[in-house]
Motif scaffolding. Sequence first.
Motif, PDB file in Angstrom:
ATOM      1  N   ASN A 187       0.852  -1.188   0.000  1.00 53.23           N
ATOM      2  CA  ASN A 187       0.000   0.000   0.000  1.00 53.23           C
ATOM      3  C   ASN A 187       0.891   1.243   0.000  1.00 53.23           C
ATOM      4  O   ASN A 187       1.701   1.448   0.906  1.00 53.23           O
ATOM      5  CB  ASN A 187      -0.906  -0.016   1.228  1.00 53.23           C
ATOM      6  CG  ASN A 187      -1.925   1.113   1.208  1.00 53.23           C
ATOM      7  OD1 ASN A 187      -1.927   1.954   0.308  1.00 53.23           O
ATOM      8  ND2 ASN A 187      -2.796   1.135   2.200  1.00 53.23           N
ATOM      9  N   SER A 188       0.738   2.073  -1.006  1.00 53.24           N
ATOM     10  CA  SER A 188       1.598   3.256  -1.137  1.00 53.24           C
ATOM     11  C   SER A 188       1.123   4.431  -0.298  1.00 53.24           C
ATOM     12  O   SER A 188       1.804   5.462  -0.246  1.00 53.24           O
ATOM     13  CB  SER A 188       1.674   3.684  -2.606  1.00 53.24           C
ATOM     14  OG  SER A 188       0.381   4.029  -3.097  1.00 53.24           O
ATOM     15  N   CYS A 189      -0.010   4.299   0.365  1.00 48.63           N
ATOM     16  CA  CYS A 189      -0.557   5.432   1.124  1.00 48.63           C
ATOM     17  C   CYS A 189       0.344   5.803   2.289  1.00 48.63           C
ATOM     18  O   CYS A 189       0.604   6.985   2.534  1.00 48.63           O
ATOM     19  CB  CYS A 189      -1.961   5.090   1.619  1.00 48.63           C
ATOM     20  SG  CYS A 189      -2.764   6.428   2.539  1.00 48.63           S
ATOM     21  N   TYR A 190       0.846   4.798   3.014  1.00 45.67           N
ATOM     22  CA  TYR A 190       1.636   5.120   4.209  1.00 45.67           C
ATOM     23  C   TYR A 190       2.991   5.716   3.842  1.00 45.67           C
ATOM     24  O   TYR A 190       3.496   6.597   4.541  1.00 45.67           O
ATOM     25  CB  TYR A 190       1.801   3.880   5.091  1.00 45.67           C
ATOM     26  CG  TYR A 190       2.734   2.819   4.571  1.00 45.67           C
ATOM     27  CD1 TYR A 190       4.090   2.834   4.880  1.00 45.67           C
ATOM     28  CD2 TYR A 190       2.264   1.781   3.782  1.00 45.67           C
ATOM     29  CE1 TYR A 190       4.946   1.855   4.417  1.00 45.67           C
ATOM     30  CE2 TYR A 190       3.104   0.801   3.317  1.00 45.67           C
ATOM     31  CZ  TYR A 190       4.447   0.837   3.634  1.00 45.67           C
ATOM     32  OH  TYR A 190       5.296  -0.134   3.169  1.00 45.67           O
ATOM     33  N   THR A 191       3.590   5.272   2.740  1.00 47.58           N
ATOM     34  CA  THR A 191       4.862   5.868   2.325  1.00 47.58           C
ATOM     35  C   THR A 191       4.665   7.311   1.871  1.00 47.58           C
ATOM     36  O   THR A 191       5.503   8.179   2.139  1.00 47.58           O
ATOM     37  CB  THR A 191       5.481   5.044   1.192  1.00 47.58           C
ATOM     38  OG1 THR A 191       4.540   4.937   0.109  1.00 47.58           O
ATOM     39  CG2 THR A 191       5.833   3.644   1.671  1.00 47.58           C
ATOM     40  N   LYS A 192       3.558   7.575   1.204  1.00 49.92           N
ATOM     41  CA  LYS A 192       3.264   8.942   0.772  1.00 49.92           C
ATOM     42  C   LYS A 192       3.008   9.843   1.969  1.00 49.92           C
ATOM     43  O   LYS A 192       3.480  10.988   2.010  1.00 49.92           O
ATOM     44  CB  LYS A 192       2.049   8.931  -0.159  1.00 49.92           C
ATOM     45  CG  LYS A 192       1.657  10.306  -0.670  1.00 49.92           C
ATOM     46  CD  LYS A 192       0.434  10.225  -1.572  1.00 49.92           C
ATOM     47  CE  LYS A 192       0.016  11.611  -2.042  1.00 49.92           C
ATOM     48  NZ  LYS A 192      -1.208  11.553  -2.895  1.00 49.92           N
ATOM     49  N   ALA A 193       2.273   9.347   2.959  1.00 49.95           N
ATOM     50  CA  ALA A 193       1.954  10.160   4.140  1.00 49.95           C
ATOM     51  C   ALA A 193       3.213  10.489   4.938  1.00 49.95           C
ATOM     52  O   ALA A 193       3.404  11.634   5.370  1.00 49.95           O
ATOM     53  CB  ALA A 193       0.941   9.426   5.013  1.00 49.95           C
ATOM     54  N   ILE A 194       4.079   9.512   5.133  1.00 53.67           N
ATOM     55  CA  ILE A 194       5.315   9.768   5.876  1.00 53.67           C
ATOM     56  C   ILE A 194       6.198  10.752   5.126  1.00 53.67           C
ATOM     57  O   ILE A 194       6.831  11.635   5.723  1.00 53.67           O
ATOM     58  CB  ILE A 194       6.053   8.443   6.139  1.00 53.67           C
ATOM     59  CG1 ILE A 194       5.238   7.571   7.096  1.00 53.67           C
ATOM     60  CG2 ILE A 194       7.440   8.693   6.717  1.00 53.67           C
ATOM     61  CD1 ILE A 194       5.854   6.222   7.376  1.00 53.67           C
ATOM     62  N   GLY A 195       6.239  10.638   3.801  1.00 56.10           N
ATOM     63  CA  GLY A 195       7.005  11.597   3.010  1.00 56.10           C
ATOM     64  C   GLY A 195       6.471  13.009   3.132  1.00 56.10           C
ATOM     65  O   GLY A 195       7.242  13.978   3.166  1.00 56.10           O
ATOM     66  N   GLU A 196       5.153  13.145   3.218  1.00 57.82           N
ATOM     67  CA  GLU A 196       4.558  14.474   3.366  1.00 57.82           C
ATOM     68  C   GLU A 196       4.938  15.103   4.706  1.00 57.82           C
ATOM     69  O   GLU A 196       5.221  16.300   4.780  1.00 57.82           O
ATOM     70  CB  GLU A 196       3.036  14.371   3.240  1.00 57.82           C
ATOM     71  CG  GLU A 196       2.557  14.028   1.836  1.00 57.82           C
ATOM     72  CD  GLU A 196       1.048  13.839   1.784  1.00 57.82           C
ATOM     73  OE1 GLU A 196       0.417  13.864   2.866  1.00 57.82           O
ATOM     74  OE2 GLU A 196       0.509  13.653   0.674  1.00 57.82           O
ATOM     75  N   VAL A 197       4.951  14.310   5.759  1.00 58.69           N
ATOM     76  CA  VAL A 197       5.310  14.853   7.076  1.00 58.69           C
ATOM     77  C   VAL A 197       6.766  15.295   7.102  1.00 58.69           C
ATOM     78  O   VAL A 197       7.105  16.373   7.619  1.00 58.69           O
ATOM     79  CB  VAL A 197       5.044  13.802   8.172  1.00 58.69           C
ATOM     80  CG1 VAL A 197       5.557  14.288   9.517  1.00 58.69           C
ATOM     81  CG2 VAL A 197       3.562  13.507   8.268  1.00 58.69           C
ATOM     82  N   LEU A 198       7.640  14.480   6.541  1.00 59.99           N
ATOM     83  CA  LEU A 198       9.072  14.776   6.609  1.00 59.99           C
ATOM     84  C   LEU A 198       9.459  15.980   5.761  1.00 59.99           C
ATOM     85  O   LEU A 198      10.471  16.632   6.041  1.00 59.99           O
ATOM     86  CB  LEU A 198       9.874  13.550   6.165  1.00 59.99           C
ATOM     87  CG  LEU A 198       9.753  12.309   7.058  1.00 59.99           C
ATOM     88  CD1 LEU A 198      10.552  11.157   6.474  1.00 59.99           C
ATOM     89  CD2 LEU A 198      10.214  12.606   8.474  1.00 59.99           C
ATOM     90  N   THR A 199       8.691  16.278   4.730  1.00 56.42           N
ATOM     91  CA  THR A 199       9.054  17.364   3.816  1.00 56.42           C
ATOM     92  C   THR A 199       8.251  18.635   4.035  1.00 56.42           C
ATOM     93  O   THR A 199       8.482  19.623   3.337  1.00 56.42           O
ATOM     94  CB  THR A 199       8.870  16.901   2.360  1.00 56.42           C
ATOM     95  OG1 THR A 199       7.518  16.454   2.160  1.00 56.42           O
ATOM     96  CG2 THR A 199       9.826  15.760   2.033  1.00 56.42           C
ATOM     97  N   SER A 200       7.329  18.637   4.964  1.00 61.93           N
ATOM     98  CA  SER A 200       6.485  19.812   5.195  1.00 61.93           C
ATOM     99  C   SER A 200       6.771  20.376   6.583  1.00 61.93           C
ATOM    100  O   SER A 200       6.561  19.697   7.594  1.00 61.93           O
ATOM    101  CB  SER A 200       5.004  19.439   5.063  1.00 61.93           C
ATOM    102  OG  SER A 200       4.177  20.529   5.418  1.00 61.93           O
ATOM    103  N   SER A 201       7.242  21.612   6.624  1.00 61.10           N
ATOM    104  CA  SER A 201       7.528  22.245   7.916  1.00 61.10           C
ATOM    105  C   SER A 201       6.244  22.535   8.689  1.00 61.10           C
ATOM    106  O   SER A 201       6.226  22.462   9.920  1.00 61.10           O
ATOM    107  CB  SER A 201       8.312  23.539   7.696  1.00 61.10           C
ATOM    108  OG  SER A 201       7.587  24.432   6.856  1.00 61.10           O
TER     109      SER A 201
END
Length: 337
Positions: A187-201
Amino acid sequence: MMNQNARVPSVVLEDMTVTQLEEKRLGCRSILREFCLNTTAHGLPGIARSKTRHNRIFWSVAFIIFTGFGMMALVHDNTQLPLIETAGIELAPGRRHKLGYKKKATYFLSSPYTKCTDKVPFSMQAMFENYNNADYLYSEALCYQLCGQVYTYEQCGCVSPLLWNSRTLYIPSINRVVFADLCDYDNSCYTKAIGEVLTSSSLMNDYCSECSQECLIRNFNVQTSSLSAPADWEMEYIKTFVENSSIPLPVNWNSTWYEQIHKNYLVINVVRETSIVENNTQSAAIGTVDVLSNIGGQTGLWIGISFLSIMELIEVLYQLIRHEYYVIRTKIGIASQ
């Protein structure tokens, strides 16, 4: 009649026992299937998803051929939650491993010098409740894992299977502690969500605002080394030990015991290289007395002002204010007459 009546309870009990055993067996199978579906080990999800026997055999053979076996080790302090999935050391079988460690402690100053903290937030304490009587302290790395899992849960309804031990989450939006389901590995949803947190201040400020540096960091510098094992003179002793133990043996043990021992033998020796603990303590470069001394020294050097001069200046200002007050009061008295 007596014999017939006596048999009825035994039949009922036997049926109940069979039913209970069947429920336990199905429960164990469901737990194993959930683990296989959500584990990060390649091949196991394919085995669990297989619908036919041939497909299951294919994935089982592929898993055996392409997967490495061994053990993971981690040296940590008793107050540190072991994050073995990120800091673990992989150890291969057929060798005798030595882990030599040195302990290092780093102490940081608290506010106002740094933003470090030792306070365990409620979200982390909710996770620690699952560890019976464990006295774990605050961890910055674990804090970031939990806040990432919270955002993933809100976006996907499940959490990352890579962090399977971080499933007890406090969700601020609903003000409740939940035990989250693991997302499917593909499931690509969790990888996308974690990437959003790490790249968004902005998301980091919203979800990870409590994640500050620890005021006390304990590290273990580990040096690893290994030798081929076991030696030939140990083989007979190991063979006897295995045969006298409760370890299940393969069918062809008598002909392949030598290869089986080499394939499954692994020894770990954890050694403290020194009893000296390296302590790094952060200290304030300038204190209150140093600040006052620097102010007095700089003003005296560049403009010739000392603290006595400052006191004299204060006295002059006081006299001027008092004089002006007296003049104003006198004028008001004359005007009122």
